[in-house]
Design a protein around this motif. Structure first.
Motif, mmCIF file in Angstrom:
data_model
loop_
_atom_site.group_PDB
_atom_site.id
_atom_site.type_symbol
_atom_site.label_atom_id
_atom_site.label_comp_id
_atom_site.label_asym_id
_atom_site.label_seq_id
_atom_site.Cartn_x
_atom_site.Cartn_y
_atom_site.Cartn_z
ATOM 1 N N UNK A 37 0.836 -1.200 0.000
ATOM 2 C CA UNK A 37 0.000 0.000 0.000
ATOM 3 C C UNK A 37 0.872 1.252 0.000
ATOM 4 N N UNK A 38 1.879 1.270 0.869
ATOM 5 C CA UNK A 38 2.750 2.444 0.960
ATOM 6 C C UNK A 38 3.542 2.665 -0.334
ATOM 7 N N UNK A 39 3.928 1.583 -1.014
ATOM 8 C CA UNK A 39 4.618 1.719 -2.294
ATOM 9 C C UNK A 39 3.722 2.432 -3.293
ATOM 10 N N UNK A 40 2.471 2.023 -3.347
ATOM 11 C CA UNK A 40 1.530 2.690 -4.254
ATOM 12 C C UNK A 40 1.291 4.140 -3.848
ATOM 13 N N UNK A 41 1.256 4.406 -2.551
ATOM 14 C CA UNK A 41 1.094 5.781 -2.085
ATOM 15 C C UNK A 41 2.246 6.641 -2.597
ATOM 16 N N UNK A 42 3.482 6.156 -2.444
ATOM 17 C CA UNK A 42 4.644 6.918 -2.907
ATOM 18 C C UNK A 42 4.642 7.086 -4.422
ATOM 19 N N UNK A 43 4.267 6.048 -5.159
ATOM 20 C CA UNK A 43 4.229 6.141 -6.615
ATOM 21 C C UNK A 43 3.188 7.153 -7.094
ATOM 22 N N UNK A 44 2.013 7.101 -6.495
ATOM 23 C CA UNK A 44 0.952 8.021 -6.900
ATOM 24 C C UNK A 44 1.311 9.455 -6.520
ATOM 25 N N UNK A 45 1.847 9.640 -5.325
ATOM 26 C CA UNK A 45 2.227 10.996 -4.915
ATOM 27 C C UNK A 45 3.334 11.548 -5.803
ATOM 28 N N UNK A 46 4.296 10.693 -6.172
ATOM 29 C CA UNK A 46 5.358 11.125 -7.075
ATOM 30 C C UNK A 46 4.822 11.470 -8.449
ATOM 31 N N UNK A 48 1.765 12.466 -9.122
ATOM 32 C CA UNK A 48 0.993 13.700 -9.011
ATOM 33 C C UNK A 48 1.898 14.924 -8.941
ATOM 34 N N UNK A 49 3.019 14.773 -8.278
ATOM 35 C CA UNK A 49 3.951 15.890 -8.173
ATOM 36 C C UNK A 49 4.500 16.238 -9.556
ATOM 37 N N UNK A 50 4.777 15.200 -10.346
ATOM 38 C CA UNK A 50 5.352 15.417 -11.667
ATOM 39 C C UNK A 50 4.334 15.954 -12.658
ATOM 40 N N UNK A 51 3.073 15.551 -12.520
ATOM 41 C CA UNK A 51 2.089 15.951 -13.516
ATOM 42 C C UNK A 51 0.697 16.070 -12.896
ATOM 43 N N UNK A 52 0.525 17.029 -12.051
ATOM 44 C CA UNK A 52 -0.742 17.233 -11.336
ATOM 45 C C UNK A 52 -1.886 17.567 -12.300
ATOM 46 N N UNK A 53 -1.579 18.278 -13.371
ATOM 47 C CA UNK A 53 -2.606 18.696 -14.324
ATOM 48 C C UNK A 53 -3.291 17.484 -14.965
#
Length: 147
Positions: A37-46, A48-53
């Motif tokens: 779960x935490x791996x997916x959290x970090x991947x999704x947050x990363x 989103x940071x790279x391409x929030x739009x």
């Protein structure tokens, strides 16, 4: 004055010793499941940071995506996160597993990027092959060379 400070210190020290840890939640995520779960959290947050739009345009809500993927709810995730946060050694074990998983993903992405990059050949007059005269006559629209 010293006695008052000593008494205050003893009271303060005694009150800190009764801190209760978060009880084991139900449902409980073992270290491997929490690491997934935490791996997916970090991947999704990363991401989103790279391409929030892009996330906004596609209507992707990161938390909901993770909850649906792992078939959990926000309360169970929060309770398990707090449980592990109260137990530093176990939480560090989860984070070590997450680091290993992210390193494998990073290596995989780097390998794919290297394999997909083919050398680009620049077209220069030296690279062009001259068409033999015998073939020029068969090509109707071939321009003749001016001398």
């Amino acid at each position: 004055m010293r006695k008052a400070i000593l008494i205050l210190f003893v009271i303060l020290l005694g009150s800190c010793s009764r801190i209760e840890r978060t009880p084991k939640p139900d449902p409980f995520f073992d270290t491997q499941e929490m690491a997934d779960i935490m791996t997916d959290v970090y991947l999704v947050e990363g991401s989103m940071t790279a391409n929030r739009k892009s996330f906004a345009e596609l209507g992707i809500i990161a938390d909901d995506y993770i909850y649906q993927k792992h078939n959990i709810d926000s309360v169970s995730f929060s309770n398990n996160f707090n449980y592990y946060a109260d137990r530093v050694d176990e939480f560090l074990l989860v984070l070590d597993i997450v680091d290993e998983k992210l390193a494998v993903i990073k290596d995989s992405v780097n390998t794919r990027q290297l394999n997909s990059k083919k050398p680009v050949t620049n077209i220069t007059p030296a690279n062009l092959t001259k068409i033999p005269d015998s073939l020029k006559s068969s090509i109707k629209s071939y321009p003749t060379e001016s001398k």
